[in-house]
Design a protein around this motif. Structure first.
Motif, mmCIF file in Angstrom:
data_model
loop_
_atom_site.group_PDB
_atom_site.id
_atom_site.type_symbol
_atom_site.label_atom_id
_atom_site.label_comp_id
_atom_site.label_asym_id
_atom_site.label_seq_id
_atom_site.Cartn_x
_atom_site.Cartn_y
_atom_site.Cartn_z
ATOM 1 N N UNK A 503 53.746 17.453 33.290
ATOM 2 C CA UNK A 503 55.040 18.141 33.238
ATOM 3 C C UNK A 503 55.013 19.318 32.269
ATOM 4 N N UNK A 504 54.470 19.097 31.080
ATOM 5 C CA UNK A 504 54.427 20.174 30.097
ATOM 6 C C UNK A 504 53.510 21.305 30.521
ATOM 7 N N UNK A 505 52.337 20.959 31.041
ATOM 8 C CA UNK A 505 51.395 21.991 31.495
ATOM 9 C C UNK A 505 51.983 22.753 32.676
ATOM 10 N N UNK A 506 52.669 22.038 33.578
ATOM 11 C CA UNK A 506 53.290 22.715 34.713
ATOM 12 C C UNK A 506 54.317 23.739 34.275
ATOM 13 N N UNK A 507 55.120 23.408 33.251
ATOM 14 C CA UNK A 507 56.099 24.378 32.748
ATOM 15 C C UNK A 507 55.406 25.571 32.103
ATOM 16 N N UNK A 508 54.342 25.311 31.347
ATOM 17 C CA UNK A 508 53.600 26.410 30.726
ATOM 18 C C UNK A 508 53.001 27.333 31.789
ATOM 19 N N UNK A 509 52.487 26.751 32.865
ATOM 20 C CA UNK A 509 51.934 27.557 33.946
ATOM 21 C C UNK A 509 53.006 28.465 34.552
ATOM 22 N N UNK A 510 54.247 27.979 34.642
ATOM 23 C CA UNK A 510 55.329 28.804 35.187
ATOM 24 C C UNK A 510 55.600 30.011 34.295
ATOM 25 N N UNK A 511 55.609 29.807 32.964
ATOM 26 C CA UNK A 511 55.790 30.948 32.063
ATOM 27 C C UNK A 511 54.651 31.951 32.221
ATOM 28 N N UNK A 512 53.419 31.452 32.267
ATOM 29 C CA UNK A 512 52.271 32.350 32.386
ATOM 30 C C UNK A 512 52.277 33.080 33.733
ATOM 31 N N UNK A 513 52.707 32.385 34.789
ATOM 32 C CA UNK A 513 52.794 33.040 36.098
ATOM 33 C C UNK A 513 53.782 34.195 36.064
ATOM 34 N N UNK A 514 54.887 34.045 35.340
ATOM 35 C CA UNK A 514 55.864 35.129 35.225
ATOM 36 C C UNK A 514 55.333 36.266 34.365
ATOM 37 N N UNK A 687 41.133 26.009 26.908
ATOM 38 C CA UNK A 687 40.670 26.761 28.073
ATOM 39 C C UNK A 687 40.885 28.255 27.878
ATOM 40 N N UNK A 688 41.984 28.627 27.233
ATOM 41 C CA UNK A 688 42.222 30.043 26.950
ATOM 42 C C UNK A 688 41.171 30.582 25.986
ATOM 43 N N UNK A 689 40.805 29.788 24.990
ATOM 44 C CA UNK A 689 39.759 30.212 24.058
ATOM 45 C C UNK A 689 38.416 30.377 24.772
ATOM 46 N N UNK A 690 38.071 29.429 25.627
ATOM 47 C CA UNK A 690 36.814 29.525 26.363
ATOM 48 C C UNK A 690 36.797 30.758 27.257
ATOM 49 N N UNK A 691 37.909 31.001 27.934
ATOM 50 C CA UNK A 691 37.978 32.139 28.844
ATOM 51 C C UNK A 691 37.869 33.451 28.070
ATOM 52 N N UNK A 748 45.223 30.856 34.955
ATOM 53 C CA UNK A 748 46.017 30.098 35.917
ATOM 54 C C UNK A 748 45.130 29.427 36.954
ATOM 55 N N UNK A 749 44.075 30.103 37.384
ATOM 56 C CA UNK A 749 43.150 29.499 38.343
ATOM 57 C C UNK A 749 42.463 28.284 37.735
ATOM 58 N N UNK A 750 42.021 28.395 36.509
ATOM 59 C CA UNK A 750 41.329 27.272 35.877
ATOM 60 C C UNK A 750 42.272 26.098 35.630
ATOM 61 N N UNK A 751 43.514 26.397 35.322
ATOM 62 C CA UNK A 751 44.473 25.318 35.139
ATOM 63 C C UNK A 751 44.818 24.657 36.471
ATOM 64 N N UNK A 752 44.883 25.439 37.533
ATOM 65 C CA UNK A 752 45.217 24.880 38.844
ATOM 66 C C UNK A 752 44.099 24.000 39.375
ATOM 67 N N UNK A 753 42.845 24.341 39.070
ATOM 68 C CA UNK A 753 41.708 23.570 39.579
ATOM 69 C C UNK A 753 41.211 22.537 38.600
#
Length: 1048
Positions: A503-514, A687-691, A748-753
């Motif tokens: 739930x928390x990661x999904x909300x964060x992904x929505x902010x990043x998508x915007x 993941x953001x640090x790795x990327x 976003x791709x790495x989080x989705x997969x």
């Protein structure tokens, strides 16, 4: 492909000039030296592409390449990531207005489908009303309603009353009390609130249909019922669309046009099924068009879009073929036809391709990965097949048992054997029967405790694997968790769910998508619904109504973000960056009236949110990606809200987490400056640090070697200019912003997969997250003897590619493993070829389903290195249960009680059902395997199997029928006492009930047998064969084209 280490059987090593670190056996040497069009030692590393299925396999492959000199330039990617990078470079070719953003949240995709269904329904209504009112095809809604008022005033007035009543009941913004039925009927359509317009049009359609249509084109679903009926179909439609894409069929406008043309050419009246399929494809086409309008793609879009891109030829195909000349595909059994199509297009007429896989481990049919992919590959590339059959992981007993599980399967890619590399004595595979799920759980927890405390097997070296962790609303692993807690054994439940499903990661992904795409309406809708923003239903509806007004007026709808900015402007609460009214939105008077009904606090929070998102969009290119992610977490309030939720769950004693002693997954991870982050959110930061580190490294390499086409350069090559001749080009603020947005899209791709397993691995491997890493590993990364780690409970799919010293396979019963074949609603109603006359072949589908269930069982069994314990629940008939109870009363030891009908019925959903045929029983796949090993017992070289139970036909004579078809030598049912099967070649049947021994005689014989020293339950163990006739799953098997390594 060479196995890099004999300690890992599933992966194969790499190419290159350096010699492998371990010697190769003969079959590995043949595969390594099989001829190719060009020897890999003479190929530049940059020209080699390695494709695999999962990020875990990708990371493992990269780690194996790390010691090889010069191998860092080899491209190692998953199929989806590679397809995404192609799309990011050539998105204009596919018709996108800007670089697309990946969106994978199911509820957000359903929202797009729901809108498509509603507007498709309105389009149907519009076409019908034009015909009834004799209006031209170009007539819009105002002309239709004007004609209805003029010709059928009474029907229009009735429709207005019904629509107004439904509108007021929903308490939508704009439901001002002054709007009476008379006033609404007299007002122009465009002057009404948008939702009221939609309700009125549906009600008017219902009134006209009753007047002009004898039977009606479908059931009456006017007004609010019509909107709800259309929206309720969204989950099923999305499921069908996703299945079509996985099969390689993109349900877009082109597919709909082709279907309409084919049906028109065929002539005649369409059948009900064909009409349903046509309507379904029309909705799917509208859904795909809406995704493209918003510049969004789902995960299932990536492969079909990449294939369409390469099929067009042109620059994309020329660039890809020039970039990579040699291809290696790992885990080939997990690839689909679409993935194979991508490889074919990339290779063209070349044969420099190698694939490695095992068709006996093909367990992703729901992702369109089928074993037939091997035959298709061999046929296209005229590939040479090489079998690597040596298994370096499992003992001889486990290899023999795992091989026997596959004997009912047909059409295997090769007649493989799984030959154990480990010699010497080994523990037999144990198969046990229990009378109830509670009894089974208690015994398994006792066994885990014994192995840990007495045998010294660390908990991290043991696992219990289930077919699924959710079955008909129940959790099959719940009894085992309860027993482990009772004994104080720490454990963790590891699913294969996606990280984005949190739930928390999904909300964060929505902010990043915007941040990456402000026009992403599903993401903005998700953000508006977050509870910590406190925005009520009224303000969310007010934002959406502006978009509805534009569509009803025939204009392209504005984004929800633009609608929110307009609301803030109208309310005289200036947003940080304003935007003028979008074409076709509500008029100023209507907008003012709408804003006047909204709470001031909601408008202020909406203004804060709009300003926050604009600030995030500006900052993303001005600060490193990890800091930008932390800013989103902190300023949005998401971080604090997730932490409060976890604290509340901890106080409430939430049992959904790990067991006692496994607090690593619940403890917060250390963030920057000593701050604490919840684990899943911390995984996103990692993941953001790795990327960011990868991007910086690739940029440095590209500057040093201008000809190097890194993945960072791919994206830049499609969107912006680069420096000439390797010189450092000046990066403007706009370029920095573009690079920041590209990084966000890649994240976003790495989080989705990414999966929750990947998240745990990130936490365990991060320097700053020592809480979880220290629990299972020492300071040097090696396993710590002082800490045994935690016991693992996982699904079989989630365990693929992993291994443990000891593996428990509970609940191996018909209905659980294998699960019964149940075609989906679409399969039941569909016809082959998408609307043809051939019926769906359910017999072939059922056979394929049970063959995959056997492969699942095989994969689960071969996760074990040394010990494998298989158990099943099968209550005895009443007289046998009484005999067992009498035996225990006389002091018999070592046998689990068989009483427990009621407990079994509760666990398996049969409470109150007295029919014995509905009780749980031994898996038909397991029963067939036991019979096969019984027939081969004469060839046994040692004790490979200990069977402590009875087969289902013994406890349920005349009632038992195998759930899975038994073929390939499954044999006849056999009878006999528990744990003692008939001699090899026997064909005895269960004795009639009238010939059964009395209770006292059964107890006497069993006690006598135990007193005589018979091992196992009821008189000994079943000895399996030491020579495996057929098998699969050897370590390091391969398949080549020109030198093709095959599954194995």
């Amino acid at each position: 492909m060479l196995p890099a280490s004999p300690g890992n059987s599933d992966a194969a090593g790499a190419t290159a000039a350096s010699a492998p670190s371990v010697p190769l056996n003969e079959e590995q040497r043949q595969a390594a030296h099989a001829p190719l069009d060009e020897a890999l030692v003479s190929v530049a590393a940059e020209a080699i592409l390695v494709l695999t299925f999962s990020r875990k396999a990708q990371a493992e492959f990269q780690s194996r390449l790390a010691p090889v000199p010069g191998a860092s330039s080899i491209t190692v990617s998953t199929f989806h990531a590679w397809a995404w990078q192609l799309l990011q470079r050539y998105w204009r070719v596919l018709g996108f207005a800007r670089q697309p953003t990946l969106m994978e949240a199911e509820e957000q995709l359903q929202a797009v489908v729901r809108d498509s269904l509603v507007w498709d329904r309105l389009a149907e209504v519009q076409a019908s009303m034009r015909a009834w009112l004799f209006l031209p095809p170009s007539a819009g809604w105002p002309a239709i309603t004007a004609a209805a008022v003029e010709r059928h005033a009474g029907l229009y007035a009735a429709a207005v009353c019904a629509a107004l009543e439904a509108h007021h009941e929903a308490e939508q913004p704009g439901s001002w009390a002054a709007l009476t039925p008379a006033a609404a009927a007299a007002a122009p359509l465009e002057a009404l609130p948008p939702r009221l317009q939609m309700l009125l049009l549906l009600e008017l359609h219902g009134e006209l249909r009753r007047r002009f249509s004898s039977g009606g084109d479908e059931a009456d679903d006017g007004g609010a019922h019509g909107l709800l009926a259309a929206a309720s179909r969204a989950p099923a439609v999305l499921s069908w669309v996703e299945a079509e894409k996985r099969q390689g069929r993109m349900p877009d406008v082109a597919a709909y046009s082709a279907l309409c043309a084919a049906q028109s050419a065929a002539g005649g009246v369409l059948s009900e099924a064909a009409e349903r399929h046509r309507r379904l494809l029309r909705v799917a086409a509208a859904y795909q068009a809406e995704l493209q309008r918003q510049c969004l793609v789902s995960l299932s879009d990536l492969l079909p879009l990449a294939r369409a891109l390469l099929e067009r030829g042109g620059e994309a195909l020329r660039w890809a073929r020039c970039r990579w000349t040699h291809v290696l595909v790992d885990e080939f059994q997990d690839t689909s036809r679409t993935m194979l199509d991508l490889v074919k297009l990339l290779m063209g007429e070349r044969r420099s391709i190698t694939v490695v896989g095992d068709d006996d481990q093909s367990i992703y049919a729901f992702l369109a990965a089928l074993p037939a992919i091997f035959a298709a590959f061999r046929e296209h590339f005229s590939a040479r097949l090489l079998c690597l059959q040596t298994n370096f992981r499992s003992s001889a007993a486990i290899c023999a048992f795992g091989s026997s599980l596959l004997l009912g399967n047909r059409g295997r890619a090769a007649d493989k054997a799984m030959l154990p590399a480990r010699g010497g004595p080994c523990a037999p595979v144990t198969v046990r029967q229990y009378g109830s799920a509670a009894e089974e759980a208690a015994a398994l927890a006792r066994e885990v405790d014994r192995l840990w405390r007495r045998e010294g097997v660390p908990l991290r070296g043991m696992a219990a694997l289930f077919r699924c962790l959710r079955r008909q609303g129940a959790a099959p692993h719940a009894p085992l968790m309860a027993e482990l807690r009772r004994r104080g054994i720490p454990f963790e439940v590891v699913g294969q769910s996606r990280l984005a499903e949190d739930e928390g990661v999904g909300a964060l992904i929505s902010y990043l998508a915007l941040v990456a795409n402000p026009a992403c309406d599903p993401a903005f809708e998700t953000v508006l619904q977050q509870p910590y923003h406190g925005l009520g239903h009224d303000v969310r509806s007010a934002v959406a109504q502006q978009r509805h007004a534009a569509r009803l007026a025939g204009h392209s709808p504005p984004s929800l973000f633009e609608c929110a900015e307009l609301l803030c402007t109208q309310a005289a609460v200036p947003a940080s960056a304003g935007g003028g009214p979008a074409p076709g939105a509500l008029g100023s008077q209507q907008l003012a009236q709408l804003v006047g009904q909204l709470p001031r606090s909601d408008l202020e929070e909406l203004q804060r949110l709009v300003g926050l998102l604009r600030g995030m969009q500006r900052a993303v290119g001005q600060e490193p990606l990890p800091q930008a992610v932390r800013r989103v977490l902190r300023e949005s309030g998401l971080e604090a809200w997730v932490q409060r939720q976890q604290d509340a769950a901890a106080l409430a004693g939430d049992s959904s987490g790990c067991g006692s002693g496994s607090g690593a997954s619940q403890a917060a991870a250390a963030g920057e400056g000593g701050e604490q982050l919840p684990p899943r959110l911390h995984s996103v930061v990692l993941k953001a640090q790795q990327l960011a580190a990868e991007w910086q490294q690739q940029g440095s390499q590209q500057a040093a070697a201008p000809g190097d086409d890194s993945w960072a350069g791919w994206l830049q090559g499609g969107s912006q200019s680069q420096g000439e001749g390797g010189e450092a080009a000046f990066v403007s603020a706009s370029q920095q912003q573009q690079q920041g947005v590209e990084l966000v899209r890649e994240l976003l791709v790495r989080l989705a997969t990414g999966t929750t397993v990947d998240s745990a691995a990130d936490l365990a491997g991060a320097d700053g997250s020592a809480q979880q890493a220290q629990q299972c590993y020492g300071a040097d990364g090696a396993a710590s003897d002082a800490d045994p780690g935690v016991f693992t409970i996982s699904t079989i799919h989630g365990a693929k590619g992993l291994e443990w010293d000891a593996v428990l396979l509970p609940s191996v019963c018909d209905g659980h493993l294998p699960v019964p074949y149940r075609p989906s609603a679409w399969q039941q109603a569909s016809t082959a070829g998408g609307g043809g006359d051939e019926p769906y072949d359910h017999c072939a589908a059922a056979r394929a389903h049970y063959e995959e269930e056997r492969r699942l069982f095989h994969v689960a069994a071969t996760r074990a290195r040394d010990l494998l314990l298989v158990s099943y629940v099968q209550p005895l008939p009443a007289e046998e249960a009484a005999a067992e109870a009498g035996e225990e009363a006389l002091g018999a030891a070592g046998a689990p009680s068989q009483a427990g009908f009621a407990a079994s019925q509760r666990q398996w959903g049969d409470e109150g059902h007295e029919d014995p045929s509905q009780l749980p029983r031994c898996s038909s796949v397991l029963a067939a395997t036991l019979r096969h090993l019984r027939r081969e017992r004469a060839d046994a070289e040692g004790g490979l199997l200990r069977f402590e139970g009875r087969l289902p036909e013994q406890d349920f004579p005349g009632l038992w029928r195998p759930l899975a078809e038994e073929s390939g030598g499954a044999g006849q049912p056999v009878g006999g006492q528990r744990g003692a099967l008939t001699p090899a070649g026997g064909n005895s049947q269960p004795a009639p009930a009238s010939q059964r021994l009395s209770l006292a005689e059964q107890c006497r014989q069993r006690l006598a047998a135990k007193g005589a020293g018979a091992g196992g339950r009821g008189g000994g163990s079943l000895r399996g064969t030491g020579v495996v006739k057929r098998a699969g799953g050897g370590r390091g098997r391969g398949l080549r084209a020109a030198a093709v390594a095959e599954p194995g």
